[in-house]
Design a protein around this motif. Sequence first.
Motif, short mmCIF file in Angstrom:
data_model
loop_
_atom_site.label_atom_id
_atom_site.label_comp_id
_atom_site.label_asym_id
_atom_site.label_seq_id
_atom_site.Cartn_x
_atom_site.Cartn_y
_atom_site.Cartn_z
N ARG A 66 46.57 55.11 55.41
CA ARG A 66 45.72 55.70 56.46
C ARG A 66 44.26 55.77 56.03
O ARG A 66 43.36 55.48 56.82
CB ARG A 66 46.21 57.11 56.81
N THR A 67 44.02 56.14 54.80
CA THR A 67 42.65 56.24 54.31
C THR A 67 41.98 54.88 54.27
O THR A 67 40.83 54.72 54.68
CB THR A 67 42.62 56.90 52.92
N ILE A 68 42.69 53.88 53.78
CA ILE A 68 42.16 52.52 53.75
C ILE A 68 41.85 52.05 55.17
O ILE A 68 40.78 51.51 55.44
CB ILE A 68 43.16 51.56 53.06
N ALA A 70 35.01 53.10 49.86
CA ALA A 70 36.16 52.24 49.57
C ALA A 70 36.31 51.93 48.08
O ALA A 70 37.43 51.87 47.58
CB ALA A 70 36.06 50.94 50.36
N LEU A 71 35.22 51.78 47.36
CA LEU A 71 35.31 51.43 45.95
C LEU A 71 36.01 52.51 45.12
O LEU A 71 36.90 52.18 44.32
CB LEU A 71 33.93 51.11 45.36
N PRO A 72 35.69 53.79 45.29
CA PRO A 72 36.45 54.81 44.55
C PRO A 72 37.94 54.82 44.91
O PRO A 72 38.79 55.10 44.06
CB PRO A 72 35.78 56.13 44.94
N LEU A 105 44.04 43.15 42.08
CA LEU A 105 43.94 44.08 43.19
C LEU A 105 42.60 43.80 43.86
O LEU A 105 41.56 43.85 43.21
CB LEU A 105 43.99 45.52 42.66
N THR A 106 42.63 43.46 45.14
CA THR A 106 41.41 43.09 45.85
C THR A 106 40.98 44.19 46.81
O THR A 106 41.79 44.99 47.26
CB THR A 106 41.59 41.79 46.65
N LEU A 107 39.70 44.20 47.12
CA LEU A 107 39.12 45.12 48.10
C LEU A 107 38.27 44.31 49.06
O LEU A 107 37.38 43.57 48.63
CB LEU A 107 38.26 46.18 47.40
N ASP A 108 38.54 44.45 50.34
CA ASP A 108 37.72 43.87 51.40
C ASP A 108 37.25 45.00 52.29
O ASP A 108 38.08 45.79 52.78
CB ASP A 108 38.51 42.87 52.25
N CYS A 109 35.93 45.10 52.48
CA CYS A 109 35.40 46.15 53.35
C CYS A 109 34.00 45.76 53.78
O CYS A 109 33.39 44.85 53.23
CB CYS A 109 35.38 47.50 52.64
N THR A 110 33.49 46.49 54.75
CA THR A 110 32.11 46.27 55.17
C THR A 110 31.18 46.92 54.15
O THR A 110 31.58 47.80 53.38
CB THR A 110 31.85 46.90 56.55
#
Length: 86
Positions: free
Chosen positions: A36-38, A68-70, A56-61
Motif C-alpha cells: 500500500r505504501t509503495i 520512496a528511497l527510504p 532490488l529495483t526502485l521505479d518512481c517519479t
Amino acid sequence: LGGQLAEREETAGLGSFLSGVWLRGTATRSAAELARTIESLAADIDAFSGRSSLGLTLDCTSDAFGEALPLWAETLGESPNLDALG
C-alpha cells in the motif's frame, strides 16, 4: 557478480528464495502495508534473481524519490520478514 553463478552447492537456490520473499514485509511493515505504501507513492519496488545477478529495483517519479528511497532501503535492509512466512 551474484545470482546462480555465485552460489555454491550448499547455498544453491538462496538467491531465488531471497528475491521471492524480499517484498513479504519488513521488521516494521507487513507485506500488505508495504504494498500500500509503495502504491500510494505511484512507485514500484521489485526483486529479481538470475544466473548472474540478484537485486532490488526502485521505479518512481522524481517527486516521490525522497519518500520512496527510504522505503526501498527499509525493504533491502530489514527484509525479509521470515516470521510472516508462517
